[in-house]
Design a protein around this motif. Structure first.
Motif, PDB file in Angstrom:
ATOM      1  N   ALA A   1       0.849  -1.191   0.000  1.00  0.00           N
ATOM      2  CA  ALA A   1       0.000   0.000   0.000  1.00  0.00           C
ATOM      3  C   ALA A   1       0.884   1.240   0.000  1.00  0.00           C
ATOM      4  O   ALA A   1       1.894   1.291   0.715  1.00  0.00           O
ATOM      5  N   VAL A   2       0.523   2.224  -0.796  1.00  0.00           N
ATOM      6  CA  VAL A   2       1.229   3.503  -0.842  1.00  0.00           C
ATOM      7  C   VAL A   2       0.313   4.530  -0.200  1.00  0.00           C
ATOM      8  O   VAL A   2      -0.793   4.775  -0.703  1.00  0.00           O
ATOM      9  N   VAL A   3       0.752   5.101   0.908  1.00  0.00           N
ATOM     10  CA  VAL A   3      -0.098   5.964   1.721  1.00  0.00           C
ATOM     11  C   VAL A   3       0.677   7.213   2.126  1.00  0.00           C
ATOM     12  O   VAL A   3       1.894   7.301   1.924  1.00  0.00           O
ATOM     13  N   VAL A   4      -0.023   8.160   2.709  1.00  0.00           N
ATOM     14  CA  VAL A   4       0.608   9.326   3.328  1.00  0.00           C
ATOM     15  C   VAL A   4       0.633   9.089   4.834  1.00  0.00           C
ATOM     16  O   VAL A   4      -0.387   8.715   5.428  1.00  0.00           O
ATOM     17  N   GLY A   5       1.785   9.287   5.446  1.00  0.00           N
ATOM     18  CA  GLY A   5       1.907   9.038   6.877  1.00  0.00           C
ATOM     19  C   GLY A   5       1.052   9.981   7.700  1.00  0.00           C
ATOM     20  O   GLY A   5       0.808  11.132   7.322  1.00  0.00           O
ATOM     21  N   ALA A   6       0.595   9.482   8.840  1.00  0.00           N
ATOM     22  CA  ALA A   6      -0.184  10.314   9.751  1.00  0.00           C
ATOM     23  C   ALA A   6       0.684  11.459  10.274  1.00  0.00           C
ATOM     24  O   ALA A   6       1.911  11.325  10.383  1.00  0.00           O
ATOM     25  N   PRO A   7       0.075  12.610  10.591  1.00  0.00           N
ATOM     26  CA  PRO A   7       0.866  13.737  11.107  1.00  0.00           C
ATOM     27  C   PRO A   7       1.726  13.371  12.310  1.00  0.00           C
ATOM     28  O   PRO A   7       2.815  13.931  12.490  1.00  0.00           O
ATOM     29  N   SER A   8       1.266  12.433  13.139  1.00  0.00           N
ATOM     30  CA  SER A   8       2.030  12.047  14.326  1.00  0.00           C
ATOM     31  C   SER A   8       3.382  11.444  13.973  1.00  0.00           C
ATOM     32  O   SER A   8       4.319  11.466  14.788  1.00  0.00           O
ATOM     33  N   LYS A   9       3.503  10.895  12.759  1.00  0.00           N
ATOM     34  CA  LYS A   9       4.764  10.276  12.366  1.00  0.00           C
ATOM     35  C   LYS A   9       5.849  11.312  12.115  1.00  0.00           C
ATOM     36  O   LYS A   9       7.027  10.970  12.025  1.00  0.00           O
ATOM     37  N   ARG A  10       5.481  12.577  11.965  1.00  0.00           N
ATOM     38  CA  ARG A  10       6.478  13.620  11.739  1.00  0.00           C
ATOM     39  C   ARG A  10       7.268  13.948  13.013  1.00  0.00           C
ATOM     40  O   ARG A  10       8.311  14.573  12.945  1.00  0.00           O
ATOM     41  N   LYS A  11       6.732  13.548  14.173  1.00  0.00           N
ATOM     42  CA  LYS A  11       7.449  13.750  15.415  1.00  0.00           C
ATOM     43  C   LYS A  11       8.275  12.502  15.689  1.00  0.00           C
ATOM     44  O   LYS A  11       7.754  11.456  16.060  1.00  0.00           O
ATOM     45  N   LEU A  12       9.578  12.606  15.503  1.00  0.00           N
ATOM     46  CA  LEU A  12      10.437  11.427  15.572  1.00  0.00           C
ATOM     47  C   LEU A  12      10.640  10.979  17.014  1.00  0.00           C
ATOM     48  O   LEU A  12      10.620  11.769  17.952  1.00  0.00           O
ATOM     49  N   GLN A  13      10.849   9.669  17.164  1.00  0.00           N
ATOM     50  CA  GLN A  13      11.074   9.053  18.461  1.00  0.00           C
ATOM     51  C   GLN A  13      12.481   8.453  18.507  1.00  0.00           C
ATOM     52  O   GLN A  13      12.990   7.964  17.501  1.00  0.00           O
ATOM     53  N   PRO A  14      13.121   8.461  19.687  1.00  0.00           N
ATOM     54  CA  PRO A  14      14.423   7.786  19.804  1.00  0.00           C
ATOM     55  C   PRO A  14      14.258   6.286  19.672  1.00  0.00           C
ATOM     56  O   PRO A  14      13.192   5.733  19.973  1.00  0.00           O
ATOM     57  N   ILE A  15      15.313   5.611  19.242  1.00  0.00           N
ATOM     58  CA  ILE A  15      15.239   4.175  19.044  1.00  0.00           C
ATOM     59  C   ILE A  15      16.508   3.521  19.603  1.00  0.00           C
ATOM     60  O   ILE A  15      17.373   3.039  18.867  1.00  0.00           O
ATOM     61  N   PRO A  16      16.686   3.554  20.932  1.00  0.00           N
ATOM     62  CA  PRO A  16      17.853   2.903  21.530  1.00  0.00           C
ATOM     63  C   PRO A  16      17.724   1.388  21.433  1.00  0.00           C
ATOM     64  O   PRO A  16      16.601   0.875  21.410  1.00  0.00           O
ATOM     65  N   PRO A  17      18.842   0.655  21.350  1.00  0.00           N
ATOM     66  CA  PRO A  17      20.214   1.160  21.367  1.00  0.00           C
ATOM     67  C   PRO A  17      20.772   1.461  19.978  1.00  0.00           C
ATOM     68  O   PRO A  17      21.971   1.683  19.834  1.00  0.00           O
TER      69      PRO A  17
END
Length: 360
Positions: A71-87
């Motif tokens: 599926a080719v979609v447009v990401g939800a606005p919430s995805k524009r706020k990046l999250q850390p991904i440790p480690p």
């Protein structure tokens, strides 16, 4: 000049769904052109932005139909706020969510909800253009003594295998080129990992050493038994060598580590095969991740792969609780200590130029 090598496996979905908004974006249209050129018979541009119900009735056929859908979609606005991904990295952004491979231990089973389709995000150029604001603000690599030289790191393969779909999307090449040519406010690194070997379109890109391509590898037994619809481990190792020759920093993601029969021999042979393909002076990192599962991921995986021989016996495991109380079943401390000790020594002995980033 590295010779062109035909990939051992490329995926052609049986169905592609493109939402209305995705089809209106330049990158979305490029993906649409690529899937049409790839010969996908069932390509639908939807009249709206909601995907049709892909859950089916929960049977095996419904699972396979979803697994074979892009599926080719447009990401939800919430995805524009990046999250850390440790480690792994300071931040993650998503080229896509979902993966066409059939790894019977798939960690996405516990991370993504809904039918296992692969969603490609058509607003990728806008996401890339927004990354400047995150430079220098991370806490996993940025400013640390151990990994500060990597700069601000961005993980692009948290919820997908970008190389598995690259021939259909071109998204990884777009990200690599952006990281290599953009004028950043500070040092940065793009990170991506894969179980595939179709690296030829990436070799001549202007990466400028700002992308670390890592290859997810495992013992031969694990690869044969549990990693369906992927490139064979030897093909991935060969691809790592070609990427390193093209000047990319490279990495091994040894995951998920399992103490299968004769595991020391098999993992030792794996490291020896990597050493054999690395050019002199290659920048190599090693990340080691042991096998674990949650109650939810176990239930999903048994639905997806009811005949799996994957060991998921809670009685053989120890419980590890996250900060919000979530339970993971991991190997007991004596097993973990034995594995960690051996891998630490083996990497130092067989890949002496590598940097061991973490064990988990």
């Amino acid at each position: 000049m590295t010779p062109t090598t035909a990939p051992t496996r490329v995926w052609t979905p049986s169905r592609v769904l493109v939402t209305r908004s995705a089809a209106q974006l330049p990158y979305g249209r490029r993906v649409l052109e690529r899937v049409q050129a790839a010969g996908v018979a069932d390509v639908r541009v939807l009249t709206g932005d909601r995907l049709p119900n892909l859950r089916g009735d929960g049977d095996r056929a419904a699972f396979m139909a979803a697994k074979d859908t892009l599926a080719v979609v447009v990401g939800a606005p919430s995805k524009r706020k990046l999250q850390p991904i440790p480690p792994s990295a300071d931040w993650r952004f998503d080229l896509a969510e979902g993966c066409p491979a059939h790894c019977q231990y798939c960690y996405l089973a516990g991370s993504l909800s809904g039918p296992p389709i692969t969603r490609v995000f058509a607003d990728l150029p806008d996401v890339l253009a927004s990354l400047d604001g995150y430079v220098g603000r991370g806490a996993v690599t940025s400013g640390t003594a151990e990994r500060g030289h990597e700069g601000t790191t961005f993980e692009a393969s948290c919820y997908t295998d970008p190389l598995a779909i690259e021939h259909l999307t071109g998204g990884l090449a777009e990200a690599v080129t952006f990281f290599g040519t953009h004028e950043w406010p500070g040092p940065v690194q793009l990170r991506a990992t894969t179980k595939f070997d179709d690296v030829e379109p990436l070799l001549e890109l202007p990466h400028r050493g700002r992308t670390r391509l890592r290859f997810s590898v495992n013992a031969a037994t694990v690869g044969r038994r549990f990693e369906g619809a992927t490139s064979p481990v030897p093909a991935r190792v060969a691809a790592l060598g070609r990427v390193a020759e093209a000047g990319y920093p490279v990495g091994l993601t040894v995951a998920p580590i399992m103490p299968v029969e004769d595991w020391r021999t098999e993992y030792g042979e794996l490291f020896d095969s990597v050493a054999a393909v690395l050019p002199a002076g290659a920048d190599l990192t090693v990340e080691c991740i042991t096998h674990r599962f949650t109650p939810g991921s176990k239930a999903t995986l048994l639905d997806w792969y009811p005949r799996t021989k994957l060991e998921m016996d809670e009685d053989l495991r120890a419980q590890k609780r996250g900060k919000f109380g979530a339970v993971k079943h991991v190997y007991p401390k004596p097993v973990m200590a034995e594995l960690r000790g051996w891998f630490t020594d083996a990497v130092a002995e067989r890949l002496p130029g590598a940097r061991f980033l973490y064990w988990t």
